[in-house]
Every structure is written in structure tokens, then in C-alpha cells.
Scaffold this motif. Structure first.
Motif, PDB file in Angstrom:
ATOM      1  N   TYR A   1      -4.825 135.280 -12.886  1.00 20.06           N
ATOM      2  CA  TYR A   1      -5.313 133.915 -13.179  1.00 20.06           C
ATOM      3  C   TYR A   1      -4.754 133.967 -14.728  1.00 20.06           C
ATOM      4  O   TYR A   1      -5.120 133.114 -15.612  1.00 20.06           O
ATOM      5  N   ASN A   2      -4.456 135.132 -14.972  1.00 23.13           N
ATOM      6  CA  ASN A   2      -3.981 135.308 -16.486  1.00 23.13           C
ATOM      7  C   ASN A   2      -5.019 135.256 -17.599  1.00 23.13           C
ATOM      8  O   ASN A   2      -5.032 134.332 -18.483  1.00 23.13           O
ATOM      9  N   ILE A   3      -6.292 135.741 -17.286  1.00 22.99           N
ATOM     10  CA  ILE A   3      -7.554 135.641 -18.079  1.00 22.99           C
ATOM     11  C   ILE A   3      -8.014 136.800 -18.236  1.00 22.99           C
ATOM     12  O   ILE A   3      -7.850 137.908 -17.856  1.00 22.99           O
ATOM     13  N   THR A   4      -9.145 136.758 -19.298  1.00 21.08           N
ATOM     14  CA  THR A   4      -9.767 137.708 -19.540  1.00 21.08           C
ATOM     15  C   THR A   4     -11.140 137.962 -18.971  1.00 21.08           C
ATOM     16  O   THR A   4     -11.561 136.653 -18.522  1.00 21.08           O
ATOM     17  N   LYS A   5     -12.231 138.704 -18.909  1.00 22.17           N
ATOM     18  CA  LYS A   5     -13.461 138.811 -18.033  1.00 22.17           C
ATOM     19  C   LYS A   5     -14.401 137.727 -18.900  1.00 22.17           C
ATOM     20  O   LYS A   5     -14.946 137.023 -18.072  1.00 22.17           O
ATOM     21  N   GLN A   6     -14.243 137.390 -20.106  1.00 19.99           N
ATOM     22  CA  GLN A   6     -15.202 136.469 -20.767  1.00 19.99           C
ATOM     23  C   GLN A   6     -15.012 135.123 -20.362  1.00 19.99           C
ATOM     24  O   GLN A   6     -15.768 134.336 -20.450  1.00 19.99           O
ATOM     25  N   GLN A   7     -13.759 134.799 -19.757  1.00 21.59           N
ATOM     26  CA  GLN A   7     -13.530 133.602 -19.471  1.00 21.59           C
ATOM     27  C   GLN A   7     -14.037 133.030 -18.092  1.00 21.59           C
ATOM     28  O   GLN A   7     -13.785 131.925 -17.598  1.00 21.59           O
ATOM     29  N   LEU A   8     -14.440 134.066 -17.374  1.00 22.83           N
ATOM     30  CA  LEU A   8     -15.105 133.854 -15.800  1.00 22.83           C
ATOM     31  C   LEU A   8     -16.546 133.399 -15.954  1.00 22.83           C
ATOM     32  O   LEU A   8     -16.899 133.376 -16.981  1.00 22.83           O
ATOM     33  N   PRO A   9     -16.737 132.401 -14.943  1.00 25.09           N
ATOM     34  CA  PRO A   9     -18.177 132.064 -15.104  1.00 25.09           C
ATOM     35  C   PRO A   9     -19.190 133.395 -14.900  1.00 25.09           C
ATOM     36  O   PRO A   9     -18.840 134.309 -14.588  1.00 25.09           O
ATOM     37  N   ARG A  10     -20.406 132.871 -15.425  1.00 24.07           N
ATOM     38  CA  ARG A  10     -21.338 133.952 -15.492  1.00 24.07           C
ATOM     39  C   ARG A  10     -22.398 134.211 -14.418  1.00 24.07           C
ATOM     40  O   ARG A  10     -22.804 133.210 -13.888  1.00 24.07           O
ATOM     41  N   ILE A  11     -23.099 135.286 -14.170  1.00 21.71           N
ATOM     42  CA  ILE A  11     -24.167 135.518 -13.607  1.00 21.71           C
ATOM     43  C   ILE A  11     -25.176 136.447 -14.310  1.00 21.71           C
ATOM     44  O   ILE A  11     -24.586 137.558 -15.024  1.00 21.71           O
ATOM     45  N   ARG A  12     -26.449 136.213 -14.412  1.00 23.23           N
ATOM     46  CA  ARG A  12     -27.200 136.787 -15.421  1.00 23.23           C
ATOM     47  C   ARG A  12     -27.455 138.493 -14.619  1.00 23.23           C
ATOM     48  O   ARG A  12     -27.799 138.220 -13.346  1.00 23.23           O
ATOM     49  N   LEU A  13     -27.865 139.474 -15.437  1.00 21.47           N
ATOM     50  CA  LEU A  13     -28.210 140.634 -14.807  1.00 21.47           C
ATOM     51  C   LEU A  13     -29.534 140.412 -14.208  1.00 21.47           C
ATOM     52  O   LEU A  13     -29.911 141.248 -13.236  1.00 21.47           O
ATOM     53  N   THR A  14     -30.234 139.578 -14.551  1.00 23.13           N
ATOM     54  CA  THR A  14     -31.780 139.319 -14.078  1.00 23.13           C
ATOM     55  C   THR A  14     -31.762 138.346 -12.669  1.00 23.13           C
ATOM     56  O   THR A  14     -32.710 138.126 -12.095  1.00 23.13           O
ATOM     57  N   ASP A  15     -30.480 138.013 -12.402  1.00 24.80           N
ATOM     58  CA  ASP A  15     -30.383 137.086 -11.285  1.00 24.80           C
ATOM     59  C   ASP A  15     -30.645 138.073  -9.799  1.00 24.80           C
ATOM     60  O   ASP A  15     -30.557 139.067  -9.964  1.00 24.80           O
ATOM     61  N   PRO A  16     -31.605 137.270  -9.033  1.00 25.19           N
ATOM     62  CA  PRO A  16     -31.942 137.906  -7.813  1.00 25.19           C
ATOM     63  C   PRO A  16     -30.688 138.792  -7.017  1.00 25.19           C
ATOM     64  O   PRO A  16     -30.862 139.360  -6.372  1.00 25.19           O
ATOM     65  N   VAL A  17     -29.617 137.846  -7.212  1.00 27.61           N
ATOM     66  CA  VAL A  17     -28.603 138.455  -6.231  1.00 27.61           C
ATOM     67  C   VAL A  17     -27.808 139.578  -6.963  1.00 27.61           C
ATOM     68  O   VAL A  17     -27.602 140.358  -6.441  1.00 27.61           O
ATOM     69  N   ALA A  18     -27.883 139.263  -8.286  1.00 31.65           N
ATOM     70  CA  ALA A  18     -27.261 140.652  -8.990  1.00 31.65           C
ATOM     71  C   ALA A  18     -28.165 141.843  -9.059  1.00 31.65           C
ATOM     72  O   ALA A  18     -27.721 143.027  -8.776  1.00 31.65           O
ATOM     73  N   LYS A  19     -29.471 141.717  -8.816  1.00 29.53           N
ATOM     74  CA  LYS A  19     -30.591 142.785  -8.520  1.00 29.53           C
ATOM     75  C   LYS A  19     -30.199 143.248  -7.327  1.00 29.53           C
ATOM     76  O   LYS A  19     -30.178 144.352  -7.069  1.00 29.53           O
ATOM     77  N   ALA A  20     -30.094 142.281  -6.261  1.00 32.76           N
ATOM     78  CA  ALA A  20     -30.149 142.928  -4.803  1.00 32.76           C
ATOM     79  C   ALA A  20     -28.848 143.833  -4.831  1.00 32.76           C
ATOM     80  O   ALA A  20     -29.046 144.851  -3.812  1.00 32.76           O
ATOM     81  N   LEU A  21     -27.858 143.218  -5.331  1.00 35.71           N
ATOM     82  CA  LEU A  21     -26.555 144.195  -5.210  1.00 35.71           C
ATOM     83  C   LEU A  21     -26.329 145.285  -6.213  1.00 35.71           C
ATOM     84  O   LEU A  21     -25.602 146.149  -6.218  1.00 35.71           O
ATOM     85  N   ASP A  22     -27.468 145.393  -7.102  1.00 40.96           N
ATOM     86  CA  ASP A  22     -27.534 146.417  -7.987  1.00 40.96           C
ATOM     87  C   ASP A  22     -26.507 146.377  -8.720  1.00 40.96           C
ATOM     88  O   ASP A  22     -25.534 147.567  -9.018  1.00 40.96           O
ATOM     89  N   ALA A  23     -25.997 145.247  -9.419  1.00 40.70           N
ATOM     90  CA  ALA A  23     -24.820 145.132 -10.049  1.00 40.70           C
ATOM     91  C   ALA A  23     -25.031 145.767 -11.730  1.00 40.70           C
ATOM     92  O   ALA A  23     -26.420 145.664 -12.112  1.00 40.70           O
ATOM     93  N   LYS A  24     -23.975 145.920 -12.425  1.00 40.22           N
ATOM     94  CA  LYS A  24     -24.090 146.538 -13.652  1.00 40.22           C
ATOM     95  C   LYS A  24     -23.483 145.306 -14.719  1.00 40.22           C
ATOM     96  O   LYS A  24     -22.814 144.609 -14.047  1.00 40.22           O
ATOM     97  N   LEU A  25     -23.822 145.557 -15.950  1.00 32.79           N
ATOM     98  CA  LEU A  25     -23.294 144.791 -16.907  1.00 32.79           C
ATOM     99  C   LEU A  25     -21.737 145.008 -16.916  1.00 32.79           C
ATOM    100  O   LEU A  25     -21.219 145.916 -16.757  1.00 32.79           O
ATOM    101  N   GLY A  26     -21.135 143.552 -16.613  1.00 31.54           N
ATOM    102  CA  GLY A  26     -19.614 143.772 -16.740  1.00 31.54           C
ATOM    103  C   GLY A  26     -18.922 143.767 -15.277  1.00 31.54           C
ATOM    104  O   GLY A  26     -17.713 143.692 -15.198  1.00 31.54           O
ATOM    105  N   ASN A  27     -19.635 143.954 -14.438  1.00 24.36           N
ATOM    106  CA  ASN A  27     -19.332 143.883 -13.056  1.00 24.36           C
ATOM    107  C   ASN A  27     -19.048 142.409 -12.735  1.00 24.36           C
ATOM    108  O   ASN A  27     -19.244 141.251 -13.288  1.00 24.36           O
ATOM    109  N   ILE A  28     -17.660 142.417 -11.896  1.00 29.53           N
ATOM    110  CA  ILE A  28     -17.704 141.100 -11.263  1.00 29.53           C
ATOM    111  C   ILE A  28     -17.868 140.774  -9.800  1.00 29.53           C
ATOM    112  O   ILE A  28     -17.716 141.820  -8.960  1.00 29.53           O
ATOM    113  N   ILE A  29     -18.745 139.815  -9.506  1.00 32.48           N
ATOM    114  CA  ILE A  29     -19.391 139.536  -8.285  1.00 32.48           C
ATOM    115  C   ILE A  29     -18.493 138.471  -7.630  1.00 32.48           C
ATOM    116  O   ILE A  29     -18.083 137.389  -8.105  1.00 32.48           O
ATOM    117  N   GLU A  30     -18.040 138.973  -6.390  1.00 30.10           N
ATOM    118  CA  GLU A  30     -16.979 137.860  -5.608  1.00 30.10           C
ATOM    119  C   GLU A  30     -18.123 137.072  -4.484  1.00 30.10           C
ATOM    120  O   GLU A  30     -18.562 137.652  -3.689  1.00 30.10           O
TER     121      GLU A  30
END
Lengths: 91, 374
Positions: free
Chosen positions: A39-68
Motif C-alpha cells: 500500500y506504500n504507507i507507513t505504520k502510522q497511517q494504519l488504523p489503530r487498536i489500543r494496547l488495552t483492547d481485549p483482543v490485543a490483550k488476548a493475543l498478547d500483542a506488543k506496541l507496534g505489532n500489526i494485527i490482521e
């Protein structure tokens, strides 16, 4: 109520069972690179999900990860959606 | 070219029903690809404006007020325009919170069992199981008389009620008799007003069920029974072993967000919007609603459409100022020395320049012949 919420944290709900939560996974660095190049973009241009989001927590995601997310779309059947994990309060 | 899954499935179906061979299939695929490409939205198309119009126009036909259905078995839920505004403004709490609880197959078929579960989740306060509650001014205490019939109906034991009251009011002197409880505060400077306050507090004590579930109604849904509730508590409901997590929903978008996350909140926004419109006999293409939901959930939290939400988060000062309360935005921008890059639509309209939408989005660069030779 304080004691009750504490109890809930011990035994979390399996949120992925809900039909409202689409299938999701954390992307590997190679996949991330491919996606951003496509898409010729940087990470900052993607939609976001918060670290505190239940899904991010359940996946044990770290800051800067991209969730598909693989959304079930009414028009396209399945569609992919990407969110980058950011900090900050989720209210 | 990658076709969306739904198109692929249609192609597969055609292949089977028409018994196409490989060459025909390839030809069909080519046509499908061309049509798909034609159907795609062009870059620079102002989809937001189209979505706004597509939802706004039918919105004028929505019920303006909440209907009041007297004597109906179904619970009244805010509908029509008030509900639509509620969704798009991202109000903290819906005016009529409601849940639809699905149960696991082993429970869902028997009406009796579903009713049992419904009674189990219904929030019961002390007020629901008493015959009388009085303030005894002579002895400066609150007297409660429990109703054995009501307690039997909800399956609550007297002992449990005692335990809860002992637990809640540790500083008070409590005497209990047969279906009678007396609560006398221990502090010396007790006056009548405090006593009445205590009475109110006592009535609201949580005895059983799940907090927030104010009404329950088992409803037949196909062959199964589901429970509709007024009042919502998704977190506690999903913890119950009888509940089918997959289909259970609530109309409180913020609750979905805190329990199931942002993507689930997005889906709830879409579903709720479609339901409101469908109930009023209006059909809006889902893609418009999906776009609105995507914008609202873009930054990982739910933002309403308006000054405090999406419009307030715009990058351009002039764009924000053009929406509502312009002076406030201009002052704040001046204080923090904001720079406006004039990249979006509104600010370019203001300064009379081409708007970066559609053909205005692309710039033309001419390659000189001399450059090429080098």
C-alpha cells in the motif's frame, strides 16, 4: 463490585467465540513489510487498536505489532483489515 | 488479480451448475475480473459525502419520537431517529439498554429451563422481596418484613439475605426474626434524615442475579428459546456456563468495546444501524454504514460523528473551525501555533482552491524532452 471484577480477571471470557470478534492474528515482521510495501504507507497511517483492547490483550500483542483481522463482510465474503497496536487509554 | 471471496464462490457455483470446461472458465473469469474492476470505487471519489447523503436522506423518514407501545409483551427499545443519533453520536449509554442472550443448545430447547435461567440472571434487590419496609422513629431503626412468596419465586433463602445485610452494614446493629430484619445504626448522632437515607440504601441492596439486568423475557426464536433483557451486563452474562457466547449481543456499543474489543464494537455499530433502518422499512447499502463504522473506530476507540468525535480530530484547523464553534478552535490553534497544510477539502474551499477530491486529487507532471534525453 471491586472484588467481582478481580474474579473476572482470573477466568477470562473466550472472546474469540463471539461472532462479533473476527478472526485475527499478529503479523510477522516479513508480512508487515510486505503489507506496507503493497500500500506504500507507513505504520502510522494504519488504523489503530489500543494496547488495552481485549483482543490485543488476548493475543498478547506488543506496541507496534500489526494485527490482521479477517472480517466477514456482507459484500465481499471475507476481507482483510489491519490495525497497528498503539498505546494510550482505551477509555 | 485477486477477486473477493464472494465473487470466487459465485464463479465456482456457475462452474458446477453450467458444467463449464477450463477454457470457458478462464473466459468467464476474465469477464468477472473486468466487471469487478469496473465496480470498484475510483480513487479520489468522495465516498464520505455519498455515505452521508445515503444515510441522511432516508433518515428524514424515520420515526422522530420513541413509540410507546402500551400492553405489548415485547420490551420497548428506542427506535428510529433517536436511536440512530445515539449510535452515531457514540453516546456512553443507550437510553434503553437491552441484551439478546442466546443459550447453549442443551438449554435452549426447553422453555422451563430457559425460564429458570432467566430468573437466575434477573437482578434482584431487597426491594423485590419485601412485604414492607418502615422507619421506626421510636426505636430509631429500620424494620424490614420479607415476603416469603416472592422469595420462593426467585429462589432466595432467608439466611442468604441475612448474610448480605450483615456484610453490607457492619456498623449497624442487626436483629433478625422470622422473615423480619431490624437494622439499627450504632452511631449516636443518628437523626431521622439519616434513617430515611438508610432505608433507601437498604432497598437497593443487591441480593441476587446479575447487576444491571432489570427485566427478562424468554422469547421463542425458531425452535429455540432466547432471553431478551432490558438492562445490560455483557461481561457477567458471558461468564455464565449456559450462555452461548457466539451469538449473545447487547446494544450498548461501549460495553461491547470494553469486553470484546474495537472490531466487535464496529460490528455492533453496523448491526444496530441496519436494524434501526430495517425496522422502519428503509434499506441503505451496507457499504455506507460500514464506512461510517470504520471512521468511528479508526483510532482504536469509538468516536462519535461530531465536534467531540471525528470532526474534532481533523488535522486541519480551518476544517475544524468550519464545523461548529469556530472561534474556540481558532483561539486554541493560535495559542498552540498550529500549522494548516491545506490538504483536505473544506480548507481549500475556503481559500478558493481546487479541492483534492476526484480529479483534483492528482497532479500532472510534465516530463520535458530534454530531461528524457539525459
Amino acid at each position: 463490585m471491586a472484588t467481582k471484577t478481580k474474579k473476572g480477571e482470573e477466568k477470562p471470557i473466550d472472546i474469540f467465540k463471539s461472532r462479533l470478534v473476527p478472526d485475527c492474528k499478529i503479523m510477522s515482521p516479513e508480512e508487515e513489510k510486505k503489507l506496507l510495501e503493497k500500500y506504500n504507507i507507513t505504520k502510522q497511517q494504519l488504523p489503530r487498536i489500543r494496547l488495552t483492547d481485549p483482543v490485543a490483550k488476548a493475543l498478547d500483542a506488543k506496541l507496534g505489532n500489526i494485527i490482521e483481522f479477517t472480517r466477514t463482510s456482507k459484500t465481499a465474503g471475507l476481507s482483510k483489515f489491519y490495525r497497528v497496536v498503539v498505546g494510550g487509554i482505551s477509555e | 488479480m485477486i477477486l473477493p471471496q464472494s465473487v470466487e464462490e459465485q464463479l465456482k457455483e456457475l462452474k458446477e451448475t453450467l458444467k463449464l470446461n477450463k477454457a470457458q472458465m478462464e473466459k468467464l473469469r476474465k469477464i468477472a475480473e473486468r466487471q469487478y474492476e469496473k465496480a470498484l470505487i475510483e480513487p479520489g471519489e468522495a465516498v464520505g459525502v455519498v455515505a452521508a447523503q445515503s444515510i441522511g436522506e432516508p433518515g428524514t423518514q424515520l420515526t422522530l419520537r420513541t413509540k410507546w407501545l402500551a400492553g405489548a409483551t415485547e420490551m420497548t427499545v428506542t427506535q428510529g431517529l433517536p436511536r440512530l443519533i445515539e449510535i452515531f453520536d457514540a453516546r456512553r449509554e443507550p437510553s434503553t439498554p437491552a441484551m439478546t442472550i442466546f443459550l447453549k443448545p442443551s438449554y435452549a430447547t426447553s422453555e422451563q429451563r430457559v425460564e429458570e435461567i432467566a430468573l437466575k440472571i434477573l437482578e434482584i434487590t431487597l426491594d423485590d422481596i419485601i412485604k414492607e419496609i418502615d422507619v421506626d422513629l421510636l426505636r430509631m431503626r429500620v424494620e424490614i418484613e420479607l415476603d416469603p412468596q416472592k422469595m420462593k419465586k426467585f429462589g432466595i433463602k432467608e439466611k442468604k439475605v441475612h448474610e448480605i445485610i450483615y456484610e453490607e452494614f457492619k456498623t449497624a446493629k442487626i436483629t433478625t426474626g422470622a422473615y423480619k430484619i431490624n437494622v439499627k445504626p450504632k452511631d449516636e448522632d443518628i437523626d431521622i434524615r439519616k434513617l430515611y437515607k438508610l432505608k433507601v440504601k437498604l432497598r437497593a441492596i443487591h441480593i441476587g442475579g446479575i447487576k444491571g439486568i432489570k427485566q427478562v423475557l424468554p422469547v421463542k426464536h425458531g425452535n429455540n428459546w432466547i432471553i431478551k433483557t432490558s438492562g445490560t451486563n455483557l461481561k457477567e452474562i458471558l461468564k455464565l456456563p449456559e450462555v452461548d457466547i457466539e451469538n449473545t449481543t447487547t446494544n450498548d456499543i461501549f460495553e461491547v468495546f470494553s469486553v470484546l474489543g474495537i472490531e466487535a464494537a464496529r460490528n455492533t455499530i453496523i448491526e444496530e444501524t441496519i436494524n434501526v433502518l430495517k425496522n422502519q422499512g428503509i434499506e441503505v447499502d451496507v457499504r455506507h454504514i460500514m464506512l461510517v463504522a470504520d471512521v468511528m473506530t479508526n483510532d482504536g476507540t469509538i468516536k462519535g460523528i461530531g465536534r467531540y468525535g471525528v470532526s474534532g480530530a481533523k488535522a486541519s484547523v480551518l476544517a475544524r473551525a468550519s464545523f461548529e464553534v469556530p472561534l474556540k478552535h481558532l483561539f486554541n490553534a493560535a495559542v498552540s501555533a498550529e500549522v494548516d497544510d491545506l490538504r483536505s477539502v473544506v480548507e481549500n474551499v475556503m481559500i478558493n482552491q481546487p479541492v483534492p477530491v476526484g480529479t483534483g486529487l492528482v497532479n500532472l507532471k510534465v516530463e520535458k524532452k530534454e530531461d528524457k534525453k539525459k
